[in-house]
Design an enzyme around this catalytic site. Structure first.
Site, mmCIF file in Angstrom:
data_model
loop_
_atom_site.group_PDB
_atom_site.id
_atom_site.type_symbol
_atom_site.label_atom_id
_atom_site.label_comp_id
_atom_site.label_asym_id
_atom_site.label_seq_id
_atom_site.Cartn_x
_atom_site.Cartn_y
_atom_site.Cartn_z
ATOM 1 C CE LYS A 143 5.209 5.633 5.740
ATOM 2 N NZ LYS A 143 6.386 4.686 5.119
ATOM 3 C CG MET A 165 6.181 7.013 9.026
ATOM 4 S SD MET A 165 6.802 7.419 7.535
ATOM 5 C CE MET A 165 6.517 9.739 7.289
ATOM 6 C CB SER A 203 6.449 2.752 8.843
ATOM 7 O OG SER A 203 6.417 3.279 7.148
ATOM 8 C CB VAL A 256 14.561 5.800 6.262
ATOM 9 C CG1 VAL A 256 13.755 5.666 6.975
ATOM 10 C CG2 VAL A 256 15.652 6.397 5.607
ATOM 11 C CB ALA A 257 14.527 1.092 7.729
ATOM 12 N N GLY A 258 13.076 0.090 4.842
ATOM 13 C CA GLY A 258 11.476 -1.171 4.484
ATOM 14 C C GLY A 258 9.945 -1.061 4.548
ATOM 15 C CB SER A 259 8.325 2.623 5.146
ATOM 16 O OG SER A 259 9.447 2.671 6.400
#
Lengths: 552, 552
Positions: A142, A192, A218, A239-242
């Site tokens: 990434k 992001m 992201s 951090v949330a599903g990236s």
């Protein structure tokens, strides 16, 4: 970072950066512009077969990039049956083709990769042993990772004037020491914090299955590149599903470990450092098989990353019986009322649970009554933690160049938080609310003796651009700090999905059966905190029954 | 918690609570009031010999309480050579005597303890095996632990009207499952945020070596009880030094583990829940020997506390070679300019370093130049984190009853923070500042290849009441989240200490050689994050050379 840039210049700056990267693709790997002109975000074309039909890759290169997972490739290279130079060449070519179809890359490091591959091959020949367990393996990163000598703009136009990275991220150092070859960095959304990997420098990453759909985010660049088979192992933050959403949208699988197990230090921050949010960002692998995720985790942790990063936990990767031969107990969450499941996902979950039951495992439904705290409210709480910065630093980074915010920033938020801003006082209460949710899940898993929970990763297959909304199902594992994996378990099939349609239930985003026909459908499997090892074996079980591992 | 109480009544309430506890001491264990009248906070008496001279304990009871550490006692009980009933009786008696000399207890559970001891003995006789590795062992607990059916007032008068605890703290459940016997809870300061264990319910805990000196805090009750040999193993919390300062003041040793290794859940909070402070409170053992600390850690972690407390790390206690046979590398910090060392402590550190060197270990001085971030500034930063609560909840708990704050609350703070109050925005910067300090120590330990750092636990021996000030040397290990142990390594001896006096250096608190003659002198040994196992073996090495283990 992000020095002030005259507003009139941001387009020029972005265009120049974009061109300089594009120029790194060798001429002989370019598709005709008549062809690439058709690859737009409004086209519903699939480009999955372009690498095979474009004539740029040899038959062997097609085989190398399509027929193996990373574990196969490192074994073949270690046995001397395949040179790293050949493997890396194949993936560079395929990544170049993918880039021209779906805009999945940011930085291109093909030359450096070829030099490194030669080094790997020479080392093996000279020493008769591999550099490490990832010897010669091309790994895509990434954009937020630092690779010495390469930029990390994160899609902020204002970051283009930053010098190239002076040092590697700790994980990059670790992977390098294990024998990895870095050949490209991949696209991500401005800030992001959306599931559309779109920014004003590198444009929008498109879904290879259907260009008019999102590739997720992201880490959408990884997702699209992996689906194009332009990578066999990617590395991403979450951090949330990236790291999981792109696999959900494009197919494949990804693994989000418990925080602190993979070194996080030394990357480029997308926002302000020092957040008091108790939801840590973690790094995990994405790719073709669960055994590749295990290869990644096992190898990285065996390198003792805690010596390099004080926030990495000094804990070995435990060796377990693989796969567990006892019947497993799975909790099952079939969605929540604010984001009911689209028929293809309801079927995917149903099939997964059925297969598990058929093979002797136990399924415990958790979504009847009030066994679990509201998934929607939990995600809303997580979003408050993500919005803590009084200085709104990511927006400062946007404003610094005069570039506009990307459209999906408006869509990836809760309307409930429109006028909300954090206070220190409320932060205490938020922490208490979070602790209660963590305690509830912990108690539930203990009382029901669960090994893992099967749940949706998202309520739908890949939606249209800018319509993903808030990733409530993936962020749950982040808030709990539970390890979580996402697996493709099938395809949307209108005729079979039909029986999972529920009358009178409003779906968001809208369900368009004709659009999603044939798209990958995913499930999420969430394990227990710090029990990444156990989850990995559980994921293998699920993969073995319904996963249809890619690349084999 | 803490319902509003008419102001006129707080004294009555406190007096009534105090009397009800005192009434639990059997009449035959009472000292004459003519004797106890002399045990005041202005007396400079030593009461260390009272248990031996008071005639309340039999010779065997004196032996049981004086001659063994916990490891010895559990071994003797497991071998059937000693009954738990006899051990528990001896420690109950001695704790009762200690209480009358130094006010070290809060709750008395002698009856419950005797019943439990009988249960242990009967189990062993019936089953031919022990309940667990702590079979029959009396353990004293800081008042903040919940024990079902017993109050936990934490020295807040307003908490007296709370009902007795309905459940056990998780650690209490764990220790019970391992065979422990609980017989008393111990005194602590109002708010727990000072080193004087003093409150308006149970009064002030006095130092058994000299009643006019502090016993330390916040676990001063444990420190004084252990010094009176009224306990062989205590359990305490520590966020700034609370488990280590009493050992520094009263002698003995204590161990502060890395956060998350010992279950913290289920205790009574001294302040508001949900702090965003990144400095976690941890629980550790205090007592007579390093091997007892290891017994505690090993036993507690083997009980898989993560199953009961979601914030406990799922990590086994690793088995190492004990003691390490390679030469160790120790960093050495000989104080900081804002709180220079008193001569006895300078000598204690010097002797420790000299002994280590003599035995082949390496000492690397860290306090020359700017190798380490300022210890004073680090403590100041920690204090900001402790002062984050905009609601100042501990003071609300004080005000709820109308009781006055204890005097030492004025002394255990930084004048720099007098008018400071936290903002969310500054919290981000504080987190960044903390991360830099953690990174600096981590780099230093790596670059210098250190196994541990030897440093003062405090700049002085036990000072007079209300003059301890801020514990800058212990809070360092909390901010870093490094495990840390404190060991008594000698005694203040004016004639030998003299050569460590430095002209023209202002000492705070004042150095009074005649007062501190013969007092225990301590050093602190700080290990590396998550390497509690390694630190334990290192502490054994230091103890073996200079520690003079108590009880043997």
């Amino acid at each position: 970072m992000g020095s002030q840039i005259p507003i009139a210049d941001w387009r020029t700056l972005a265009e120049s950066k974009r061109s300089s990267v594009f120029a790194k693709i060798p001429k002989e790997w370019l598709l005709p512009s008549s062809q690439t002109a058709r690859y737009t975000e409004t086209s519903s074309l699939s480009v999955l077969d372009v690498p095979r039909t474009c004539g740029i890759l040899t038959e062997t290169e097609l085989e190398i990039t399509e027929n193996y997972d990373a574990t196969d490739l490192v074994n073949l290279m270690a046995e001397g049956k395949l040179k790293s130079v050949r493997v890396v060449t194949a993936f560079c070519k395929r990544a170049a083709v993918a880039q021209q179809c779906v805009s999945c890359l940011t930085e291109i490091m093909f030359d450096e990769a070829m030099a490194r591959a030669r080094e790997c091959d020479e080392y093996l020949e000279r020493e008769g042993k591999v550099l490490g367990p990832l010897h010669g393996l091309p790994i895509s990163l990434k954009d937020s990772f630092n690779v010495k000598g390469v930029q990390a703009t994160l899609g902020y136009t204002s970051f283009i004037t930053n010098p190239p990275s002076a040092t590697n991220s700790v994980l990059v150092d670790v992977l390098y020491s294990l024998g990895a070859v870095f050949y490209c960095k991949t696209n991500l959304p401005q800030t992001m914090m959306t599931a559309d990997s779109h920014n004003n420098i590198f444009g929008r990453t498109l879904n290879p299955h259907n260009l008019s759909l999102t590739a997720g985010g992201s880490t959408g660049g990884e997702g699209a590149l992996l689906a194009m088979k332009g990578s066999v192992m990617g590395v991403a933050t979450d951090v949330a599903g990236s790291n999981r959403i792109p696999s959900i949208c494009c197919g494949g699988s990804s693994f989000k470990p418990t925080a602190g197990r993979v070194p996080f230090a030394g990357g480029v921050a997308v926002g302000r450092l020092g957040t008091p949010s108790p939801i840590p960002v973690v790094i995990g692998p994405c790719g073709r098989s669960v055994r590749d995720h295990k290869l990644f985790m096992n190898s990285v942790i065996a390198a003792q990353p805690w010596l390099l990063d004080e926030n990495t936990l000094h804990i070995p990767w435990r060796t377990l019986d693989a796969p567990p031969n006892k019947p497993l107990r799975f909790g099952l969450i079939r969605g929540c009322k604010q984001r009911p499941l689209h028929p293809p996902i309801a079927r995917a979950l149903h099939n997964t649970a059925t297969q598990l039951k058929t093979h002797g495992h136990t399924i415990v439904p958790l979504d009847d009554g009030d066994k679990i705290p509201s998934i929607y409210s939990t995600a809303l709480l997580a979003w408050k933690f993500f919005k803590l910065d009084p200085q709104k630093t990511p927006f400062k980074y946007i404003q610094a160049s005069g570039e506009p915010p990307i459209p999906s920033l408006q869509t990836c938020t809760f309307s409930e938080l429109k006028d909300w801003s954090a206070t220190l006082d409320e932060l205490w209460d938020m922490n208490v609310a979070k602790a209660k949710i963590c305690h509830a899940y912990h108690s539930l898993m203990r009382e029901e003796r669960l090994d893992a929970i099967v749940l949706p990763g998202y309520q739908a297959t890949a939606p249209r651009h800018d319509s993903f909304g808030v990733p409530i199902y993936t962020v749950l594992a982040n808030l709990l700090n539970y390890p979580s994996g996402v697996l493709t378990v099938g395809r949307a099939r209108r005729c079979e999905d039909r029986e999972f349609a529920r009358e009178g239930v409003g779906l968001e985003p809208p369900y368009e059966p004709e659009i999603c026909e044939g798209l990958p459908t995913a499930v999420q499997v969430m394990g227990k905190n710090m029990m990444d090892e156990e989850l990995m074996e559980i994921l293998s079980v699920v993969e073995g029954l319904v996963g249809g591992r890619d690349g084999k």
